[in-house]
Design a protein around this motif. Structure first.
Motif, short mmCIF file in Angstrom:
data_model
loop_
_atom_site.label_atom_id
_atom_site.label_comp_id
_atom_site.label_asym_id
_atom_site.label_seq_id
_atom_site.Cartn_x
_atom_site.Cartn_y
_atom_site.Cartn_z
N ALA A 77 0.82 -1.21 0.00
CA ALA A 77 0.00 0.00 0.00
C ALA A 77 0.86 1.26 0.00
O ALA A 77 0.52 2.25 -0.64
N GLU A 78 1.99 1.20 0.69
CA GLU A 78 2.83 2.38 0.84
C GLU A 78 3.53 2.80 -0.45
O GLU A 78 3.91 3.96 -0.59
N THR A 79 3.72 1.89 -1.39
CA THR A 79 4.52 2.20 -2.59
C THR A 79 3.83 1.88 -3.92
O THR A 79 4.45 1.97 -4.96
N THR A 145 -1.28 -5.18 0.28
CA THR A 145 -0.87 -5.48 1.65
C THR A 145 -0.51 -4.20 2.38
O THR A 145 -0.20 -3.18 1.75
N THR A 146 -0.52 -4.28 3.71
CA THR A 146 -0.26 -3.11 4.54
C THR A 146 0.41 -3.55 5.83
O THR A 146 0.69 -4.73 6.04
N LYS A 147 0.63 -2.58 6.72
CA LYS A 147 1.20 -2.89 8.03
C LYS A 147 0.20 -3.75 8.81
O LYS A 147 -1.00 -3.51 8.75
N PRO A 148 0.69 -4.71 9.57
CA PRO A 148 -0.23 -5.64 10.26
C PRO A 148 -0.88 -5.03 11.50
O PRO A 148 -0.32 -4.11 12.11
N LEU A 161 -4.83 -5.69 2.95
CA LEU A 161 -5.57 -4.46 3.21
C LEU A 161 -7.06 -4.80 3.21
O LEU A 161 -7.65 -5.01 2.15
N ILE A 162 -7.64 -4.89 4.39
CA ILE A 162 -9.03 -5.32 4.55
C ILE A 162 -9.96 -4.14 4.34
O ILE A 162 -9.73 -3.05 4.87
N ILE A 163 -11.04 -4.39 3.57
CA ILE A 163 -12.03 -3.36 3.26
C ILE A 163 -13.35 -3.76 3.92
O ILE A 163 -13.86 -4.85 3.65
N SER A 183 -3.66 4.12 3.88
CA SER A 183 -2.98 4.32 5.16
C SER A 183 -3.87 3.99 6.37
O SER A 183 -3.48 4.25 7.50
N GLU A 184 -5.04 3.40 6.14
CA GLU A 184 -5.93 3.03 7.24
C GLU A 184 -5.31 1.95 8.12
O GLU A 184 -4.62 1.04 7.62
N LYS A 185 -5.56 2.02 9.41
CA LYS A 185 -5.15 0.94 10.32
C LYS A 185 -6.12 -0.21 10.15
O LYS A 185 -7.32 0.00 9.97
#
Length: 195
Positions: A77-79, A145-148, A161-163, A183-185
């Motif tokens: 997600a970040e890049t 994917t994102t930070k866990p 990345l869950i929606i 950038s959502e947690k």
């Protein structure tokens, strides 16, 4: 991460998606139902049709890479917008992967299924592209994917990345919403199920 996931046809919602795509996917082996889903499988994804309605379709999980046999299955997600191969599909063709949960492996190689606590279906952000192949065209998809969150962090340093279900439409139709959502947690209500 995420290298495998679970699509359980005992879920009426997932079965409904599956039943909708099967008549139009006769030439593709859609690999769902009581199985792990592997990269390169043809899978059910949700996207917009020409009438701006969310509908299920079939995509091949993974973008063919530049080298023979190379498959890109995840995008950070970040890049995502910094990568030439990924930026345009992310901006133009977002989708969602419905699933029962996703797998990770701990340091002892135990397989762990992460699933949603409150619902039987989890929605994971992704995007797709139409790719020219030797035999014609293939619709290929990638999982974001994102930070866990806390529960996944003890096992792996990335997660899908869950929606939330009510945000599927803005994810697939609104680029600014999608950019902000990157950038959502992630929700903490993810269960760890040792298999």
């Amino acid at each position: 991460m995420c290298g495998r996931y679970f699509f359980d046809l005992s879920s009426s919602e997932l079965k409904d998606y599956y039943d909708q795509v099967i008549p139009n996917a006769a030439s593709k082996q859609v690999r769902v139902g009581y199985n792990e889903i592997f990269p390169s499988n043809h899978v059910v994804t949700l996207g917009l049709n020409k009438d701006s309605q969310i509908v299920p379709g079939v995509t091949k999980w993974g973008f063919q890479g530049f080298k023979k046999g190379q498959l890109m299955i995840n995008a950070r997600a970040e890049t995502v917008e910094e990568k030439k191969t990924l930026s345009k599909p992310f901006k133009e063709s977002r989708c969602v992967f419905p699933m029962s949960g996703f797998y990770e492996w701990d340091q002892e190689k135990n397989k762990i299924l992460f699933s949603a606590e409150e619902t039987e279906v989890m929605y994971v952000a992704g995007f797709y592209r139409i790719h020219k192949t030797g035999a014609g065209f293939e619709t290929e998809s990638i999982i974001m994917t994102t930070k866990p969150n806390k529960s996944v962090r003890s096992i792996h340093d990335r997660m899908p990345l869950i929606i939330p279900e009510n945000l599927i439409k803005p994810w697939v139709s609104d680029l600014e919403f999608a950019r902000n959502y990157l950038s959502e947690k992630m929700p903490e209500s993810i269960l760890i199920n040792y298999t």
